[in-house]
Design an enzyme around this catalytic site. Structure first.
Site, PDB file in Angstrom:
ATOM      1  N   LYS A 138       0.733  -1.395   0.005  1.00 11.96           N
ATOM      2  CA  LYS A 138       0.035   0.101   0.004  1.00 11.96           C
ATOM      3  C   LYS A 138       0.867   1.162  -0.061  1.00 11.96           C
ATOM      4  O   LYS A 138       0.703   2.474  -0.782  1.00 11.96           O
ATOM      5  CB  LYS A 138      -0.922   0.146   1.294  1.00 11.96           C
ATOM      6  N   GLN A 191      -4.803  -2.160   9.624  1.00 10.79           N
ATOM      7  CA  GLN A 191      -4.488  -3.520   8.737  1.00 10.79           C
ATOM      8  C   GLN A 191      -5.027  -4.826   9.767  1.00 10.79           C
ATOM      9  O   GLN A 191      -4.599  -4.787  11.122  1.00 10.79           O
ATOM     10  CB  GLN A 191      -2.900  -3.876   8.691  1.00 10.79           C
ATOM     11  N   ASP A 232     -11.064   2.352   4.376  1.00  8.38           N
ATOM     12  CA  ASP A 232     -11.193   0.943   3.912  1.00  8.38           C
ATOM     13  C   ASP A 232     -12.802   0.777   3.784  1.00  8.38           C
ATOM     14  O   ASP A 232     -13.175  -0.445   3.312  1.00  8.38           O
ATOM     15  CB  ASP A 232     -10.658   0.103   5.118  1.00  8.38           C
TER      16      ASP A 232
END
Ligand code: NDP
Length: 296
Positions: A55, A99, A122
């Site tokens: 990312k 994460q 997200d």
């Protein structure tokens, strides 16, 4: 059989985003900051470390800033919440991801709910999920967003098609089922959402025009699950030991590619299918956060 080249589509989209960021910088003062994605990484899970590194790399490629907040495996929930609160209030940061997975002593739901919905790139926060369900502007969860783009860019029609999704997780299967069933561009599918309690799974899968496997079971989807001419999207990602590789492993999906691919009109490979597009979903959402497109 045609391969859906997620890697190449991701490269094209990154070039488009990089051009847009350059033009945003040009029209603004050169000193205006770039879009900025922050990631919180808890512990030393090698797969999570790789995802976060990928990312960061993608951010750099499109001209975005990124920062990673590393925290030890035994960090308390309280300390993690304090860090999120700090980033929530940092005006230099547009998007924040935590994460997953998190250690067991931390409540994932509590952590996700603590992220400012305006920075939740997200798309996991209940506010964004709710807005997505209602068809209101929202950050769409990165993997379903990436899959929708894969279908669109590959010219695969969806309207009126029967889409079977195997897996109903909050981050992949469920949001995907909602997106594809919506009365919208690149949607209008008739969707069947399957899970571990579904009876006659292979029979239902064989009725699919588009089959999306998000099961987390390595190579579970075999030839008996597909009809000829189907489009197969393989979300699964499994590290399988392979001593011929420098890394010591290779990636496999939820679909037994060798057996299923000859029956398909289109299929995504693993790696190089959905994975690179998930990162694109995140980058798109971060740019939207920077431009304040969703929450005006
Ligand atoms: P989860 O484990 O959260 O969900 C798995 C789903 O599959 C559940 O709904 C479960 O049903 C269902 N399932 C499990 N076994 C069966 C079975 N035998 N028959 C039918 N359904 C079954 O997984 P995720 O959605 O998080 O991830 C799925 C896969 O996708 C994983 O391999 C993951 O690594 C990968 N992934 C890849 C990404 C990418 O970028 N390429 C991004 C995210 C995930 P039930 O609800 O009944 O338990």
């Amino acid at each position: 059989m045609k391969l859906i080249d997620g890697k190449n589509i991701a490269i094209q989209i990154k070039e488009e985003i990089a051009a847009e960021i350059r033009s945003l910088q040009d029209i603004q003062d050169i000193n205006v900051r770039r879009p900025h994605l922050a990631a919180i990484l808890v512990g030393n899970n090698p797969a999570s470390e790789t995802y976060v590194a990928n990312k960061e790399k993608a951010c750099a490629e499109v001209g975005m800033s990124s920062s990673v907040y590393k925290m030890s495996e035994d960090v308390s929930e309280k300390e993690l919440l304090e860090n999120i609160d700090f980033i929530n209030h940092d005006e230099e940061i547009d998007g924040l991801i935590v994460q997953l997975p998190l250690p067991e002593h931390i409540s994932v739901n509590k952590i996700i709910a603590s992220i400012n919905p305006k920075k939740d790139v997200d798309g996991f926060h209940p506010v964004n999920v709710g807005r997505m369900v209602l068809g209101q502007p929202a950050y769409i969860s990165a993997t379903p967003l990436g899959i929708s783009l894969l279908l669109e860019r590959s010219g695969i029609p969806t309207a009126g098609k029967h889409c079977v999704i195997v897996g109903r997780s909050n981050i992949v299967g469920t949001p995907m089922s909602i997106l594809l069933s919506r009365n919208a561009k690149n949607a209008n599918c008739t969707v069947t959402l399957c899970h571990s309690k579904t009876k006659n799974l292979s029979e239902i899968c064989r009725t699919a025009d588009i089959l999306i496997a998000a099961i987390g079971k390595c190579e579970m989807i075999t030839a008996q699950y597909v009809k000829k001419g189907v489009t197969v999207i393989d979300v699964g990602m499994h590290r399988v030991e392979d001593n011929t590789k420098k890394s010591g492993f290779r990636l496999k999906g939820d679909v037994l590619f060798e057996e299923v691919s000859p029956l398909c009109e289109y299929i995504t490979p693993v790696p190089g299918g959905v994975g690179p597009m998930t990162i694109i979903g995140l980058i798109i959402n971060t740019l939207k956060a920077y431009k304040q497109e969703i929450y005006k």
